[in-house]
Design a protein around this motif. Structure first.
Motif, PDB file in Angstrom:
ATOM      1  N   GLU A 148      -2.456   9.164  -1.499  1.00 50.92           N
ATOM      2  CA  GLU A 148      -1.719  10.367  -1.103  1.00 50.92           C
ATOM      3  C   GLU A 148      -0.311  10.266  -1.646  1.00 50.92           C
ATOM      4  N   LEU A 149       0.135  11.330  -2.301  1.00 49.71           N
ATOM      5  CA  LEU A 149       1.484  11.391  -2.838  1.00 49.71           C
ATOM      6  C   LEU A 149       2.181  12.597  -2.233  1.00 49.71           C
ATOM      7  N   GLN A 150       3.425  12.405  -1.815  1.00 50.16           N
ATOM      8  CA  GLN A 150       4.177  13.493  -1.195  1.00 50.16           C
ATOM      9  C   GLN A 150       5.538  13.616  -1.866  1.00 50.16           C
ATOM     10  N   ILE A 151       5.911  14.840  -2.181  1.00 45.59           N
ATOM     11  CA  ILE A 151       7.213  15.140  -2.768  1.00 45.59           C
ATOM     12  C   ILE A 151       7.990  15.963  -1.747  1.00 45.59           C
ATOM     13  N   GLY A 201       0.782  -1.220   0.000  1.00 49.59           N
ATOM     14  CA  GLY A 201       0.000   0.000   0.000  1.00 49.59           C
ATOM     15  C   GLY A 201       0.814   1.269   0.000  1.00 49.59           C
ATOM     16  N   SER A 202       2.144   1.171   0.023  1.00 53.69           N
ATOM     17  CA  SER A 202       2.959   2.380  -0.043  1.00 53.69           C
ATOM     18  C   SER A 202       4.238   2.108  -0.821  1.00 53.69           C
ATOM     19  N   TYR A 203       4.805   3.175  -1.351  1.00 57.35           N
ATOM     20  CA  TYR A 203       5.982   3.069  -2.218  1.00 57.35           C
ATOM     21  C   TYR A 203       6.740   4.384  -2.154  1.00 57.35           C
ATOM     22  N   SER A 204       8.054   4.317  -2.255  1.00 52.21           N
ATOM     23  CA  SER A 204       8.869   5.525  -2.212  1.00 52.21           C
ATOM     24  C   SER A 204      10.018   5.392  -3.195  1.00 52.21           C
ATOM     25  N   ILE A 205      10.355   6.486  -3.850  1.00 53.48           N
ATOM     26  CA  ILE A 205      11.496   6.513  -4.762  1.00 53.48           C
ATOM     27  C   ILE A 205      12.263   7.808  -4.515  1.00 53.48           C
ATOM     28  N   SER A 206      13.578   7.708  -4.485  1.00 57.52           N
ATOM     29  CA  SER A 206      14.444   8.874  -4.306  1.00 57.52           C
ATOM     30  C   SER A 206      15.241   9.086  -5.575  1.00 57.52           C
ATOM     31  N   ILE A 207      15.296  10.337  -6.010  1.00 58.34           N
ATOM     32  CA  ILE A 207      16.039  10.685  -7.219  1.00 58.34           C
ATOM     33  C   ILE A 207      16.899  11.902  -6.941  1.00 58.34           C
ATOM     34  N   GLN A 208      17.719  12.238  -7.916  1.00 56.12           N
ATOM     35  CA  GLN A 208      18.489  13.469  -7.888  1.00 56.12           C
ATOM     36  C   GLN A 208      17.778  14.487  -8.777  1.00 56.12           C
ATOM     37  N   SER A 209      17.974  15.760  -8.504  1.00 53.27           N
ATOM     38  CA  SER A 209      17.306  16.820  -9.271  1.00 53.27           C
ATOM     39  C   SER A 209      17.877  16.865 -10.690  1.00 53.27           C
ATOM     40  N   ASP A 210      17.210  16.157 -11.569  1.00 50.02           N
ATOM     41  CA  ASP A 210      17.596  16.087 -12.976  1.00 50.02           C
ATOM     42  C   ASP A 210      16.313  15.827 -13.750  1.00 50.02           C
ATOM     43  N   TYR A 211      16.026  16.658 -14.746  1.00 49.41           N
ATOM     44  CA  TYR A 211      14.786  16.502 -15.505  1.00 49.41           C
ATOM     45  C   TYR A 211      14.657  15.114 -16.131  1.00 49.41           C
ATOM     46  N   ASN A 212      15.772  14.470 -16.442  1.00 47.29           N
ATOM     47  CA  ASN A 212      15.731  13.124 -17.030  1.00 47.29           C
ATOM     48  C   ASN A 212      15.223  12.073 -16.048  1.00 47.29           C
ATOM     49  N   SER A 268       6.929   9.838  -2.343  1.00 45.55           N
ATOM     50  CA  SER A 268       6.290   8.715  -1.656  1.00 45.55           C
ATOM     51  C   SER A 268       4.810   8.716  -1.987  1.00 45.55           C
ATOM     52  N   VAL A 269       4.266   7.524  -2.145  1.00 47.31           N
ATOM     53  CA  VAL A 269       2.840   7.391  -2.415  1.00 47.31           C
ATOM     54  C   VAL A 269       2.294   6.289  -1.524  1.00 47.31           C
ATOM     55  N   LYS A 270       1.084   6.489  -1.050  1.00 44.09           N
ATOM     56  CA  LYS A 270       0.435   5.435  -0.275  1.00 44.09           C
ATOM     57  C   LYS A 270      -1.039   5.400  -0.630  1.00 44.09           C
ATOM     58  N   LYS A 271      -1.559   4.201  -0.592  1.00 44.88           N
ATOM     59  CA  LYS A 271      -2.980   3.991  -0.829  1.00 44.88           C
ATOM     60  C   LYS A 271      -3.552   3.360   0.427  1.00 44.88           C
ATOM     61  N   ASP A 276      -1.688  -1.715  -7.542  1.00 50.18           N
ATOM     62  CA  ASP A 276      -2.471  -1.638  -6.308  1.00 50.18           C
ATOM     63  C   ASP A 276      -3.963  -1.409  -6.577  1.00 50.18           C
ATOM     64  N   GLY A 277      -4.378  -1.518  -7.862  1.00 48.85           N
ATOM     65  CA  GLY A 277      -5.794  -1.469  -8.192  1.00 48.85           C
ATOM     66  C   GLY A 277      -6.376  -0.097  -8.451  1.00 48.85           C
ATOM     67  N   VAL A 278      -5.532   0.916  -8.568  1.00 49.03           N
ATOM     68  CA  VAL A 278      -6.021   2.268  -8.865  1.00 49.03           C
ATOM     69  C   VAL A 278      -6.329   2.340 -10.363  1.00 49.03           C
ATOM     70  N   GLU A 279      -7.456   2.951 -10.693  1.00 51.92           N
ATOM     71  CA  GLU A 279      -7.855   3.046 -12.091  1.00 51.92           C
ATOM     72  C   GLU A 279      -6.855   3.874 -12.892  1.00 51.92           C
ATOM     73  N   GLU A 280      -6.731   3.525 -14.171  1.00 49.38           N
ATOM     74  CA  GLU A 280      -5.708   4.153 -15.009  1.00 49.38           C
ATOM     75  C   GLU A 280      -5.894   5.661 -15.143  1.00 49.38           C
TER      76      GLU A 280
END
Length: 156
Positions: free
Chosen positions: A93-96, A20-31, A84-87, A47-51
Protein backbone atom coordinates in the motif's frame (compact mmCIF):
# COMPACT_ATOMS: atom_id res chain seq x y z
CA UNK A 1 25.64 24.48 5.14
CA UNK A 2 27.29 22.43 7.88
CA UNK A 3 27.50 18.66 7.84
CA UNK A 4 25.21 18.57 10.88
CA UNK A 5 22.61 20.72 9.11
CA UNK A 6 22.80 18.56 5.98
CA UNK A 7 22.34 15.40 8.04
CA UNK A 8 19.41 16.90 9.94
CA UNK A 9 17.67 17.93 6.72
CA UNK A 10 18.28 14.50 5.22
CA UNK A 11 16.94 12.84 8.38
CA UNK A 12 13.81 15.02 8.18
CA UNK A 13 13.23 14.10 4.53
CA UNK A 14 13.66 10.35 4.77
CA UNK A 15 12.32 8.37 7.69
CA UNK A 16 12.36 4.59 8.05
CA UNK A 17 9.25 3.80 10.07
CA UNK A 18 9.83 0.11 10.81
CA UNK A 19 10.41 -3.12 8.96
CA UNK A 20 7.91 -3.36 6.15
CA UNK A 21 7.21 0.37 5.89
CA UNK A 22 8.96 3.48 4.63
CA UNK A 23 8.15 7.17 4.36
CA UNK A 24 9.73 10.09 2.53
CA UNK A 25 8.77 13.77 2.69
CA UNK A 26 9.55 16.18 -0.12
CA UNK A 27 8.69 19.67 -1.23
CA UNK A 28 6.45 20.26 -4.27
CA UNK A 29 9.11 20.38 -6.97
CA UNK A 30 9.12 18.23 -10.10
CA UNK A 31 12.85 17.58 -9.57
CA UNK A 32 12.04 15.77 -6.31
CA UNK A 33 9.95 13.07 -8.02
CA UNK A 34 13.03 11.12 -9.16
CA UNK A 35 14.29 10.95 -5.57
CA UNK A 36 10.96 9.56 -4.41
CA UNK A 37 10.90 6.94 -7.15
CA UNK A 38 14.45 5.80 -6.40
CA UNK A 39 13.81 5.57 -2.67
CA UNK A 40 10.51 3.69 -2.96
CA UNK A 41 11.81 1.44 -5.76
CA UNK A 42 14.85 0.45 -3.67
CA UNK A 43 12.72 -0.11 -0.58
CA UNK A 44 10.32 -2.40 -2.44
CA UNK A 45 13.10 -4.44 -4.03
CA UNK A 46 14.91 -4.73 -0.69
CA UNK A 47 11.64 -5.96 0.86
CA UNK A 48 11.31 -8.71 -1.77
CA UNK A 49 8.75 -7.14 -4.10
CA UNK A 50 9.22 -8.22 -7.70
CA UNK A 51 10.74 -5.65 -10.04
CA UNK A 52 7.74 -5.44 -12.38
CA UNK A 53 5.55 -4.43 -9.42
CA UNK A 54 8.09 -1.87 -8.27
CA UNK A 55 8.18 -0.52 -11.83
CA UNK A 56 4.38 -0.16 -11.78
CA UNK A 57 4.69 1.87 -8.58
CA UNK A 58 7.34 4.05 -10.27
CA UNK A 59 4.86 4.99 -13.00
CA UNK A 60 2.05 5.62 -10.51
CA UNK A 61 4.21 7.66 -8.14
CA UNK A 62 5.41 9.85 -10.99
CA UNK A 63 1.87 10.47 -12.20
CA UNK A 64 0.34 11.00 -8.74
CA UNK A 65 3.06 13.30 -7.34
CA UNK A 66 3.11 15.33 -10.57
CA UNK A 67 -0.68 15.67 -10.24
CA UNK A 68 -0.30 16.95 -6.67
CA UNK A 69 2.24 19.55 -7.79
CA UNK A 70 0.25 20.62 -10.86
CA UNK A 71 -3.31 20.50 -9.53
CA UNK A 72 -3.33 20.56 -5.72
CA UNK A 73 -0.49 23.11 -5.45
CA UNK A 74 -1.01 24.81 -8.85
CA UNK A 75 2.73 24.41 -9.58
CA UNK A 76 3.76 26.26 -6.42
CA UNK A 77 7.08 25.04 -5.00
CA UNK A 78 8.03 24.25 -1.40
CA UNK A 79 4.71 22.75 -0.33
CA UNK A 80 4.77 19.47 1.67
CA UNK A 81 4.17 16.06 0.14
CA UNK A 82 4.61 12.83 2.09
CA UNK A 83 4.80 9.43 0.43
CA UNK A 84 4.48 6.34 2.62
CA UNK A 85 4.63 2.72 1.58
CA UNK A 86 4.09 -0.43 3.57
CA UNK A 87 4.23 -4.09 2.76
CA UNK A 88 2.14 -6.40 4.87
CA UNK A 89 1.44 -10.02 4.07
CA UNK A 90 0.64 -10.13 0.35
CA UNK A 91 -0.14 -6.44 -0.15
CA UNK A 92 1.76 -3.25 -0.87
CA UNK A 93 0.00 0.00 0.00
CA UNK A 94 1.33 3.40 -0.99
CA UNK A 95 -0.17 6.67 0.22
CA UNK A 96 0.54 10.20 -0.97
CA UNK A 97 -0.48 12.99 1.41
CA UNK A 98 -0.63 16.69 0.54
CA UNK A 99 -2.24 19.84 1.93
CA UNK A 100 -3.18 21.42 -1.40
CA UNK A 101 -6.51 22.15 -3.01
CA UNK A 102 -8.61 18.97 -2.78
CA UNK A 103 -10.21 17.36 -5.80
CA UNK A 104 -13.87 18.31 -6.07
CA UNK A 105 -14.66 14.69 -6.92
CA UNK A 106 -12.64 11.55 -7.54
CA UNK A 107 -13.77 9.40 -10.37
CA UNK A 108 -11.91 6.66 -12.19
CA UNK A 109 -12.57 7.29 -15.87
CA UNK A 110 -13.57 4.53 -18.23
CA UNK A 111 -11.62 5.70 -21.24
CA UNK A 112 -12.17 4.16 -24.63
CA UNK A 113 -9.50 5.03 -27.16
CA UNK A 114 -7.27 3.55 -29.83
CA UNK A 115 -3.73 3.44 -28.38
CA UNK A 116 -2.32 3.48 -31.91
CA UNK A 117 -4.05 6.79 -32.65
CA UNK A 118 -1.74 9.04 -30.65
CA UNK A 119 -3.24 12.18 -32.20
CA UNK A 120 -6.58 11.56 -30.47
CA UNK A 121 -5.67 10.33 -27.00
CA UNK A 122 -7.89 11.63 -24.17
CA UNK A 123 -6.62 14.89 -22.69
CA UNK A 124 -8.02 14.41 -19.21
CA UNK A 125 -8.11 11.45 -16.86
CA UNK A 126 -5.40 9.42 -18.57
CA UNK A 127 -3.13 9.37 -15.49
CA UNK A 128 -5.84 8.07 -13.15
CA UNK A 129 -6.85 5.56 -15.83
CA UNK A 130 -3.27 4.24 -16.08
CA UNK A 131 -2.85 4.08 -12.29
CA UNK A 132 -6.11 2.15 -12.01
CA UNK A 133 -4.88 -0.31 -14.66
CA UNK A 134 -1.55 -0.88 -12.87
CA UNK A 135 -2.87 -1.11 -9.30
CA UNK A 136 -5.53 -3.36 -7.78
CA UNK A 137 -7.19 -0.50 -5.90
CA UNK A 138 -6.90 3.29 -5.82
CA UNK A 139 -8.76 5.72 -3.60
CA UNK A 140 -8.78 9.40 -2.71
CA UNK A 141 -10.16 11.28 0.26
CA UNK A 142 -9.72 14.53 2.14
CA UNK A 143 -9.70 14.70 5.94
CA UNK A 144 -8.98 17.81 8.05
CA UNK A 145 -7.30 19.72 5.23
CA UNK A 146 -5.12 16.84 4.05
CA UNK A 147 -5.58 14.88 0.83
CA UNK A 148 -4.85 11.15 0.87
CA UNK A 149 -4.33 9.26 -2.38
CA UNK A 150 -3.93 5.53 -1.74
CA UNK A 151 -2.83 2.78 -4.11
CA UNK A 152 -2.82 -0.94 -3.33
CA UNK A 153 -1.25 -3.83 -5.17
CA UNK A 154 -1.85 -7.42 -4.13
CA UNK A 155 1.15 -9.70 -4.44
CA UNK A 156 0.87 -13.19 -5.92
Amino acid sequence: MSLYTSFYIFKQQITELNLGSYSISIQSDYNEVVKVNEAIHNFLLKDGVEEYISNAFDICITEAVNNVIKHAYQGEKNKPITISVKKENNEVELQIIDEGTPRSHFEIPNLEFDPDDTENLPESGMGVFIMNQLMDKIDYLTINGKNYFTMKKYLD
